[in-house]
Motif scaffolding. Structure first.
Motif, PDB file in Angstrom:
ATOM      1  N   SER A 165      39.079  12.140 106.410  1.00 48.51           N
ATOM      2  CA  SER A 165      38.279  12.143 105.350  1.00 48.51           C
ATOM      3  C   SER A 165      38.991  12.024 103.998  1.00 48.51           C
ATOM      4  O   SER A 165      38.843  11.391 103.313  1.00 48.51           O
ATOM      5  CB  SER A 165      37.421  13.288 105.182  1.00 48.51           C
ATOM      6  N   VAL A 166      40.009  12.830 103.984  1.00 46.58           N
ATOM      7  CA  VAL A 166      41.079  13.085 102.749  1.00 46.58           C
ATOM      8  C   VAL A 166      41.688  11.830 102.590  1.00 46.58           C
ATOM      9  O   VAL A 166      42.066  11.163 101.642  1.00 46.58           O
ATOM     10  CB  VAL A 166      41.729  14.389 102.656  1.00 46.58           C
ATOM     11  N   GLY A 169      39.756   8.460 104.139  1.00 46.53           N
ATOM     12  CA  GLY A 169      38.329   8.225 103.807  1.00 46.53           C
ATOM     13  C   GLY A 169      37.387   7.501 104.446  1.00 46.53           C
ATOM     14  O   GLY A 169      36.497   6.892 104.138  1.00 46.53           O
ATOM     15  N   TRP A 170      37.636   7.843 105.861  1.00 47.97           N
ATOM     16  CA  TRP A 170      36.793   6.848 106.830  1.00 47.97           C
ATOM     17  C   TRP A 170      35.413   7.603 107.156  1.00 47.97           C
ATOM     18  O   TRP A 170      34.225   7.063 107.422  1.00 47.97           O
ATOM     19  CB  TRP A 170      37.339   6.781 108.353  1.00 47.97           C
ATOM     20  N   LEU A 171      35.716   9.145 107.277  1.00 45.29           N
ATOM     21  CA  LEU A 171      34.527   9.698 107.575  1.00 45.29           C
ATOM     22  C   LEU A 171      34.305  10.938 106.720  1.00 45.29           C
ATOM     23  O   LEU A 171      34.819  11.545 105.914  1.00 45.29           O
ATOM     24  CB  LEU A 171      34.746  10.466 109.069  1.00 45.29           C
ATOM     25  N   PRO A 172      33.005  11.394 106.485  1.00 48.65           N
ATOM     26  CA  PRO A 172      32.448  12.522 105.574  1.00 48.65           C
ATOM     27  C   PRO A 172      33.271  13.875 106.427  1.00 48.65           C
ATOM     28  O   PRO A 172      33.311  14.344 107.346  1.00 48.65           O
ATOM     29  CB  PRO A 172      31.061  12.740 105.726  1.00 48.65           C
TER      30      PRO A 172
ATOM     31  N   LEU B  18      34.462   4.940 116.014  1.00 44.62           N
ATOM     32  CA  LEU B  18      35.290   5.945 114.972  1.00 44.62           C
ATOM     33  C   LEU B  18      34.921   5.085 113.627  1.00 44.62           C
ATOM     34  O   LEU B  18      34.739   5.775 112.539  1.00 44.62           O
ATOM     35  CB  LEU B  18      36.337   5.994 115.440  1.00 44.62           C
ATOM     36  N   THR B  19      35.276   3.988 113.563  1.00 41.35           N
ATOM     37  CA  THR B  19      35.604   3.309 112.465  1.00 41.35           C
ATOM     38  C   THR B  19      34.033   2.652 111.850  1.00 41.35           C
ATOM     39  O   THR B  19      33.742   2.633 110.491  1.00 41.35           O
ATOM     40  CB  THR B  19      36.450   2.191 112.259  1.00 41.35           C
ATOM     41  N   PRO B  21      31.017   4.051 111.323  1.00 41.49           N
ATOM     42  CA  PRO B  21      30.051   4.579 110.351  1.00 41.49           C
ATOM     43  C   PRO B  21      30.958   5.010 109.055  1.00 41.49           C
ATOM     44  O   PRO B  21      30.832   6.016 108.496  1.00 41.49           O
ATOM     45  CB  PRO B  21      29.592   5.637 110.884  1.00 41.49           C
ATOM     46  N   ALA B  22      31.785   4.206 108.399  1.00 40.78           N
ATOM     47  CA  ALA B  22      32.787   4.737 107.526  1.00 40.78           C
ATOM     48  C   ALA B  22      31.972   4.736 106.339  1.00 40.78           C
ATOM     49  O   ALA B  22      30.547   4.696 106.136  1.00 40.78           O
ATOM     50  CB  ALA B  22      33.666   3.604 107.206  1.00 40.78           C
ATOM     51  N   LEU B  23      32.452   5.834 105.602  1.00 42.65           N
ATOM     52  CA  LEU B  23      31.858   5.986 104.132  1.00 42.65           C
ATOM     53  C   LEU B  23      31.356   5.134 103.286  1.00 42.65           C
ATOM     54  O   LEU B  23      31.996   4.314 102.903  1.00 42.65           O
ATOM     55  CB  LEU B  23      32.769   6.961 103.540  1.00 42.65           C
ATOM     56  N   LEU B 219      37.623  20.442 100.686  1.00 38.99           N
ATOM     57  CA  LEU B 219      37.878  19.112 101.199  1.00 38.99           C
ATOM     58  C   LEU B 219      36.797  18.143 100.953  1.00 38.99           C
ATOM     59  O   LEU B 219      37.189  17.002 100.949  1.00 38.99           O
ATOM     60  CB  LEU B 219      38.051  19.610 102.858  1.00 38.99           C
ATOM     61  N   GLN B 222      37.941  16.605  97.780  1.00 38.86           N
ATOM     62  CA  GLN B 222      38.882  16.000  97.723  1.00 38.86           C
ATOM     63  C   GLN B 222      38.517  14.577  98.530  1.00 38.86           C
ATOM     64  O   GLN B 222      39.133  13.667  98.139  1.00 38.86           O
ATOM     65  CB  GLN B 222      40.022  16.817  98.537  1.00 38.86           C
ATOM     66  N   SER B 223      37.653  14.765  99.518  1.00 36.15           N
ATOM     67  CA  SER B 223      37.446  13.296 100.219  1.00 36.15           C
ATOM     68  C   SER B 223      36.551  12.523  99.602  1.00 36.15           C
ATOM     69  O   SER B 223      36.202  11.423 100.045  1.00 36.15           O
ATOM     70  CB  SER B 223      36.818  13.605 101.589  1.00 36.15           C
ATOM     71  N   ASP B 225      33.268  13.307  99.397  1.00 36.73           N
ATOM     72  CA  ASP B 225      32.096  13.381  99.930  1.00 36.73           C
ATOM     73  C   ASP B 225      31.022  14.165  99.482  1.00 36.73           C
ATOM     74  O   ASP B 225      29.766  13.895  99.570  1.00 36.73           O
ATOM     75  CB  ASP B 225      32.586  14.087 101.321  1.00 36.73           C
TER      76      ASP B 225
END
Lengths: 315, 510
Positions: A165-166, A169-172, B18-19, B21-23, B219, B222-223, B225
């Motif tokens: 994530s951090v 930045g791929w996943l929430p 894994l990749t 459903p990226a944000l 976090l 930071q991300s 999200d």
């Protein structure tokens, strides 16, 4: 075969009844034995700590009849359980069944995804390592498995958030609502499970591959992949699946921690909050659901073992 | 070889999974805060719906924290101070299309008054809707009523929000945002209400997520999200300061970290003993080292945000172990062979009770334990549930309680002070301590509308009394923190924590 299944199911059903009674009684006793005033605890859970005072606590105590004798409360609870009633949450006022229904769904999503991921990651790597004993992959997988299994799921989860994530930045990082939110909590659980599965399947593969029947299969002219499909996979599968049953403890324990870290609205998260708020019906309901889940998953593992291993079936 | 090919395929598939459903940045403004949504009931989780601007109250507050019109445009009290009339705003619609009337508002207030909450302390005789006014009749004068009607438990919801038993099943308010989904205890999604009576919001969709763990919240900020994250732990704040795309906000709020003292405890009954405990606290050290805000060191109970009550001239509470030792020696406390204090063979031993809902409290508690040990006081720290403090207050088992008291529950701190420092003390205030002079001052202030100057003199007297007698020892003032994405403009923190001010926000163009 069907006779073996029936015997298994009956014994598991008895076990489920025993688990339900034991879990319920233990949570009842333990929540009563905890220090602190129940009415104040429940009021804090309901109204937020800012608004807890004696008035709120007294209102809670009289509404919920908390001053009744513990034995009569226990008898009442047991009677309700026999009728399939779990009561209402003391904090939210919702029926416990209804709350469990939501939470159990979320937890099952998480637990099953974790098991599938663990099976996709662990056994293939382990079998490969078992076929190449002492090589680089074998050694690397030993180090990785030891490392992952010795880290608690909480730490694995934090590291995964940092990475996926951090940094990437791929996943929430946390929360729920979309499929993407499932990956990191499921992976946090799966990596620990996969670590053990990888070692179990590595050892099983190594044993099978060095067995005379495996060498004979190759000698009679079968290609390596045919030998593996016909004589390897099933033999390796039995200990891997059986060991998965043992690991369910890790999974259920991990669900509690991981759900809380990822703000995942499952049953483990609910259990932690119910304990803090002294919400006895919810504690009993969640503990009961987790106990029964454990029995159900164990039954599935046993059935899978029966299906894989003909030696377990009566002649 | 076959095995590795099979394995490679599995690995590739897993990676693709894994990749995939990226944000993707959505158009919803995502807010993350520690507080869970227990229930749709205003008395239980009303603060969340007020902050998310779903529900509104009769009175509101302006930018400076002063009382301003909300769903009531105007209010008056009769000559005898017993009958209040609140004129209900016209043309206000609930989210289900029902029109707000004085009768509906009166129903909502009656519901609030029948449950535990701020209205408990008001001597209400009747609440009814008459014409366009909500009329509240009192048994005795109570000047704080308008301020109390800004409290989240008094929010006005539509009748359709409630089931047959009077419990709220959903939240249908009048605010600029309407609920689209509510998943207790964690998630709330709202969307702009186009028929709102005031200035419409700029951002169309928003969501609230309760994440009780501080690490998780930090976090998520930071991300990227979450767009807005409230209440950051000090360690994460340092890290977030170095994070690109995130802006940190800090705002002093009317909440004070303070120690509740059992004044009936043999060692704590003397005012001098309480002052010695206070002198031994290194407030600046706590504010700098733990809260990371040096200005948060409290020299009095009331933070600067409470302009009327804060005494600007007071000197800093100095950390003076020597003076504290002398004070205790004068009270008859002697050091024994182990260096711990004793009087008449009794050791100076106390239990400090606190809770972890606010992450800094247990840390502050252990610092206090260490600082008092230097005086020769044996302190054990008990970290439990917040409710142990009011419970210990009533059964008399509490020695010291470390808490974070909010004086901004309603816009006028007087309502909270009356609860805390009344003749019987208060669950979150004085314990076995009272002062007739203070009681009278607080009663006068809360019952009658005094001229401003006279009111200010009374307030100053009451504040001085409290800081001399120390029934509660102030430690630090609170600073609310938030991490906000650079994609949002117009952000500010409401010091009274009544609103997230969503309707002021807009997406930045960049």
């Amino acid at each position: 075969m069907s006779q073996a299944i029936v015997r298994l199911l009956v014994s598991r059903l008895l076990q489920a009844g025993l688990v339900a009674w034991a879990v319920g009684t233990l949570t009842f006793l333990l929540t009563r034995a905890l220090p602190g005033d129940m009415a104040y605890r429940i009021a804090a859970g309901r109204y937020g700590y800012e608004n807890v005072d004696r008035d709120a606590a007294q209102a809670v105590a009289s509404e919920l009849n908390l001053d009744s004798h513990p034995l009569s409360a226990y008898a009442h609870w047991l009677g309700d359980l026999l009728q399939g009633k779990l009561g209402h949450s003391l904090v939210s006022g919702e029926p416990v069944w209804q709350e469990l229904g939501h939470q159990l769904g979320h937890s099952l999503d998480l637990a099953l995804t974790a098991v599938v991921l663990a099976l996709l990651i662990g056994p293939p790597l382990g079998m490969l390592a078992g076929l190449r004993r002492g090589k680089a992959l074998d050694k690397a997988s030993l180090v990785a498995a030891t490392g992952l299994r010795s880290l608690p799921p909480f730490v694995i989860g934090l590291l995964l958030i940092m990475l996926f994530s951090v940094t990437l930045g791929w996943l929430p990082a946390a929360g729920h609502g979309t499929a993407a939110h499932l990956w990191l909590p499921a992976l946090s659980l799966a990596l620990g499970l996969a670590a053990v599965s990888a070692r179990v399947s590595r050892n099983a593969m190594a044993r099978v591959a060095s067995a005379p029947f495996y060498a004979f299969a190759m000698t009679k002219g079968l290609s390596p992949q045919r030998t593996f499909w016909r004589h390897g996979l099933r033999n390796v599968g039995v200990p891997v699946v059986a060991y998965l049953g043992v690991q369910l403890i890790y999974l259920i324990e991990g669900v509690v921690v991981v759900e809380s870290l990822f703000a995942w609205p499952g049953i483990g998260h609910a259990l932690v909050h119910a304990l803090v708020a002294r919400d006895v019906p919810m504690v009993q309901g969640t503990a009961l659901a987790m106990g029964l889940l454990f029995v159900a998953l164990n039954t599935l593992v046993d059935l899978a073992c029966l299906a894989i291993d003909p030696r377990r079936r009566p002649a | 070889m076959f095995h590795s090919r099979w394995l490679r395929q599995v690995t590739v598939m897993a990676c693709l999974g894994l990749t995939a459903p990226a944000l993707a940045h959505d158009d919803s403004l995502d807010i993350v805060a520690p507080w869970e949504i227990n229930s749709p009931n205003p008395s239980r989780a009303g603060h969340v719906f007020l902050r998310m601007q779903v529900a509104e109250t009769l009175t509101d507050t302006d930018r400076k924290g002063r009382l301003s019109p909300g769903l009531a445009t105007d209010w008056q009290v009769s000559e005898d101070q017993l009958t209040w009339r609140f004129a209900i705003r016209q043309g206000v619609q609930f989210h289900d299309g029902t029109e707000l009337t004085a009768a509906l508002a009166a129903d909502a207030l009656q519901r609030a008054a029948s449950r535990p909450g701020m209205l408990d302390q008001v001597p209400i005789a009747a609440i009814e809707g008459r014409g366009n006014d909500v009329v509240i009749v009192l048994d005795s004068p109570y000047a704080l009523l308008p301020a109390l009607l800004a409290h989240s438990s008094t929010q006005i919801l539509a009748p359709a929000s409630f089931g047959a038993d009077g419990q709220a099943l959903q939240v249908i308010g009048t605010g600029p945002y309407a609920v689209t989904s509510l998943q207790t205890p964690q998630r709330l999604a709202v969307t702009r209400f186009d028929a709102y009576w005031g200035e419409p919001a700029a951002i169309e969709h928003a969501s609230y997520l309760a994440a009780p763990r501080g690490e998780t919240r930090a976090l998520m900020a930071q991300s990227g999200d979450a767009d807005i994250v409230y209440t950051l732990d000090p360690a994460s704040r340092l890290r977030l300061e170095r994070t690109a795309n995130v802006v940190l906000f800090a705002e002093p709020i009317p909440r004070t970290v303070a120690i509740k003292v059992n004044a009936a405890h043999p060692a704590l009954a003397e005012r001098e003993a309480r002052q010695a405990l206070s002198q031994a606290i290194d407030r600046r050290g706590i504010a700098t080292g733990i809260l990371r805000t040096p200005d948060a060191a409290a020299n009095q109970l009331f933070p600067p945000a409470l302009t009327a009550w804060h005494q600007p001239g007071l000197a800093e509470q100095r950390h003076d172990l020597e003076a504290a030792r002398e004070t205790l020696a004068a009270l008859g406390w002697q050091r024994n062979a182990q260096g711990m204090l004793e009087r008449d063979g009794q050791p100076f031993a106390l239990t400090l009770t606190t809770f972890a809902d606010r992450p800094e409290l247990p840390i502050v508690a252990t610092v206090l334990q260490d600082q008092w040990r230097q005086l020769g006081i044996d302190v054990s720290v008990n970290v439990g549930n917040a409710s142990e403090i009011p419970a210990g207050h009533h059964d008399g088992s509490l020695d010291l309680g470390l808490m974070a008291r909010n004086f901004g529950l309603v816009p006028d701190p007087l309502a909270t002070l009356r609860e805390d420092f009344g003749p019987q003390g208060g669950d979150w205030g004085a314990m076995n301590w009272s002062d007739p002079q203070l009681t009278e001052l607080l009663e006068t202030l809360s019952q009658t509308s005094l001229p401003p100057e006279q009111r200010q003199t009374h307030i100053a007297e009451a504040a001085t009394l409290l800081s001399q007698a120390m029934p509660v020892i102030p430690v630090a003032w609170y600073v609310q923190t938030a991490a906000v994405t650079q994609q949002v403009e117009g952000f500010s923190i409401d010091p009274l924590e009544r609103s997230y001010r969503l309707s002021d926000l807009r997406w930045s163009d960049t």
